[in-house]
Design a protein around this motif. Structure first.
Motif, short mmCIF file in Angstrom:
data_model
loop_
_atom_site.label_atom_id
_atom_site.label_comp_id
_atom_site.label_asym_id
_atom_site.label_seq_id
_atom_site.Cartn_x
_atom_site.Cartn_y
_atom_site.Cartn_z
N THR A 195 -19.80 5.04 -12.63
CA THR A 195 -19.14 4.75 -11.36
C THR A 195 -17.92 5.45 -11.08
OG1 THR A 195 -17.97 3.07 -12.46
CG2 THR A 195 -20.23 2.43 -11.66
N THR A 196 -17.36 6.02 -11.98
CA THR A 196 -15.99 6.72 -12.08
C THR A 196 -16.30 8.18 -12.52
OG1 THR A 196 -15.04 5.87 -14.01
CG2 THR A 196 -14.79 4.73 -11.90
N THR A 197 -15.45 9.06 -12.14
CA THR A 197 -15.52 10.48 -12.90
C THR A 197 -14.31 10.91 -13.45
OG1 THR A 197 -16.97 11.10 -10.77
CG2 THR A 197 -15.93 12.85 -12.26
N LEU A 198 -14.53 10.84 -14.79
CA LEU A 198 -13.42 11.44 -15.49
C LEU A 198 -13.29 13.06 -15.72
CD1 LEU A 198 -13.88 9.21 -18.73
CD2 LEU A 198 -11.89 8.97 -17.04
N GLU A 235 -6.57 4.38 -8.78
CA GLU A 235 -8.17 4.85 -9.08
C GLU A 235 -8.63 3.39 -9.83
OE1 GLU A 235 -8.30 8.28 -11.07
OE2 GLU A 235 -6.45 7.70 -12.55
N PRO A 236 -10.02 3.49 -9.89
CA PRO A 236 -10.44 2.28 -10.84
C PRO A 236 -10.22 2.49 -12.26
CG PRO A 236 -12.03 3.25 -9.08
CD PRO A 236 -10.92 3.90 -8.96
N LYS A 240 -2.72 0.28 -4.86
CA LYS A 240 -3.42 0.86 -3.74
C LYS A 240 -2.37 1.34 -2.71
CE LYS A 240 -7.66 -1.79 -4.12
NZ LYS A 240 -8.56 -2.90 -3.48
N PRO A 241 -2.62 2.64 -2.32
CA PRO A 241 -1.73 2.95 -1.17
C PRO A 241 -1.97 2.28 0.25
CG PRO A 241 -3.65 4.52 -1.49
CD PRO A 241 -3.74 3.56 -2.50
N GLU A 242 -0.84 2.22 0.94
CA GLU A 242 -1.12 1.71 2.29
C GLU A 242 -1.30 2.74 3.27
OE1 GLU A 242 3.09 0.64 3.26
OE2 GLU A 242 2.80 -1.33 2.21
N THR A 292 -4.81 9.17 -3.61
CA THR A 292 -5.59 8.26 -4.25
C THR A 292 -6.65 8.96 -4.88
OG1 THR A 292 -7.17 6.35 -4.03
CG2 THR A 292 -7.49 7.95 -2.14
N GLY A 293 -7.10 8.27 -6.10
CA GLY A 293 -8.35 8.91 -6.85
C GLY A 293 -9.78 8.58 -6.41
N GLU A 294 -9.61 7.80 -5.46
CA GLU A 294 -10.82 7.42 -4.74
C GLU A 294 -11.06 7.72 -3.45
OE1 GLU A 294 -13.93 5.18 -6.24
OE2 GLU A 294 -13.21 6.39 -7.62
N ALA A 295 -11.97 7.90 -2.67
CA ALA A 295 -12.14 7.92 -1.39
C ALA A 295 -11.91 6.59 -0.65
CB ALA A 295 -13.58 8.40 -0.84
N ALA A 296 -11.00 6.56 0.55
CA ALA A 296 -10.59 5.42 0.83
C ALA A 296 -11.27 5.35 2.38
CB ALA A 296 -9.12 5.48 1.29
N TYR A 297 -11.98 3.99 2.59
CA TYR A 297 -12.57 3.74 3.79
C TYR A 297 -11.84 2.56 4.67
CZ TYR A 297 -16.17 6.61 1.68
OH TYR A 297 -16.80 7.45 0.79
#
Length: 347
Positions: free
Chosen positions: A206-209, A243-244, A286-288, A323-328
């Protein structure tokens, strides 16, 4: 006439009395045993004689040296010596006294039952080379030395992760725990260095190290001779990205465990705890997300006044931090005062 006295000189016709151990070797003595070793007077009537003398004999008992010598001392002591209930100090030479009516002198060897692996029952025994020197009023017997050998009774060490959470921590914050403690342990000390290979992999999909998240140098953990633990050199990279939580699984390769000598006989075994999962806990917020700009000639982050002739306007939405994750984020466009859906389209 002066011959009233006759001097009679009794000339001894017995072979010289000698001192000797019973044999030259005493092998396969096991840890935890206590054995009495005897040094006897030997004469021509030793098969049935009393071994008595009209004088006192002496000899010095000492310990020589061998290539695989047992240790008598304070550290990793293998044995202790005593005579008549009194301890013989390590390395000391002891005077043995054989009185006229004594046919032998005994001393004791107490072998320590330690938890140190020194080769096991199939390994090379450790030696105590006893020696008789500086004999007085006697001659040297056939066995003036005794090679006494101790057989190790420990099995090879067992290697695995220490499952105590205080010694192998399961998780830590990425920005405050830079070098988590992850311990590899042996169930007993060994006279050999022990090395076991390891590798690391991402625990889930689920995450990429990446190398930006952690570092793991080397490929093998070594427990030095005489020790029971070592640590895996895992390092966690500090960042400010949300990131998670991410998990790493470190695996010990039991098929590659070995000792410093390369002799398979002494290779340790492995326990059941051969994997350790470590979670990198995210401690960033989490970023605003906000509107930050408009392409209209009269426009800002909060309002725009494009001309119909402009044909289009671009509104920029930004995150306050990387962010370490794509934000939607969902958006909606609604007509307000004086406008209708016929006036605009979002494509």
């Amino acid at each position: 006439d002066g011959t009233q006295k006759q001097v009679i000189k009794l000339q001894d016709d017995d072979a010289p009395m000698s001192l000797s151990f019973a044999s030259a070797t005493d092998a396969n003595n096991t840890e935890g045993e206590t054995e009495t070793i005897r040094i006897s007077k030997i004469d021509e009537s030793s098969s049935g004689g009393t071994g008595s003398t009209e004088f006192t004999m002496t000899a010095n008992l000492s310990v020589g040296s061998t290539a695989n010598q047992a240790t008598d001392g304070d550290t990793d002591d293998d044995y202790d010596l005593s005579i008549g209930g009194s301890a013989i100090s390590p390395g000391a030479t002891t005077l043995l006294t054989f009185g006229p009516s004594d046919s032998y002198v005994d001393f004791s060897v107490s072998i320590d039952d330690d938890a140190l692996y020194e080769g096991g029952a199939s390994g090379t025994a450790e030696d105590i080379p006893f020696e008789l020197v500086t004999v007085s009023n006697a001659s040297n017997g056939s066995n003036m030395s005794l090679l006494y050998s101790i057989k190790d009774n420990e099995s090879v060490p067992e290697i695995q992760f220490d499952t105590d959470a205080s010694n192998s921590v399961p998780s830590g914050n990425e920005n405050s725990v830079s070098s988590p403690t992850i311990t590899v342990t042996s169930n007993r000390r060994s006279i050999y260095d022990i090395t076991i290979p390891y590798s690391a992999a991402q625990t889930d999909g689920t995450t990429t190290l990446t190398s930006d998240d952690y570092g793991l140098t080397g490929s093998g953990a070594t427990i030095s001779a005489g020790n029971t633990t070592t640590t895996i050199p895992l390092t966690i990279a500090s960042d400010s990205k949300w990131e998670p939580n991410e998990s790493i699984t470190i695996t010990l390769d039991g098929s590659g465990v070995s000792n410093e000598t390369g002799i398979a006989l002494h290779n340790p075994t492995t326990g059941s705890a051969l994997t350790h999962a470590y979670q990198i806990t995210n401690d960033d917020s989490k970023p605003e997300v906000n509107f930050t700009a408009s392409s209209a000639s009269v426009g800002s982050a909060t309002a725009s006044e494009p001309f119909e002739a402009d044909g289009s306007v671009t509104l920029t939405v930004s995150l306050a931090a990387v962010t370490g994750e794509a934000a939607y984020i969902d958006y909606a466009i609604a007509s307000s005062t004086g406008a209708s859906s016929a006036d605009w389209s979002d494509g």
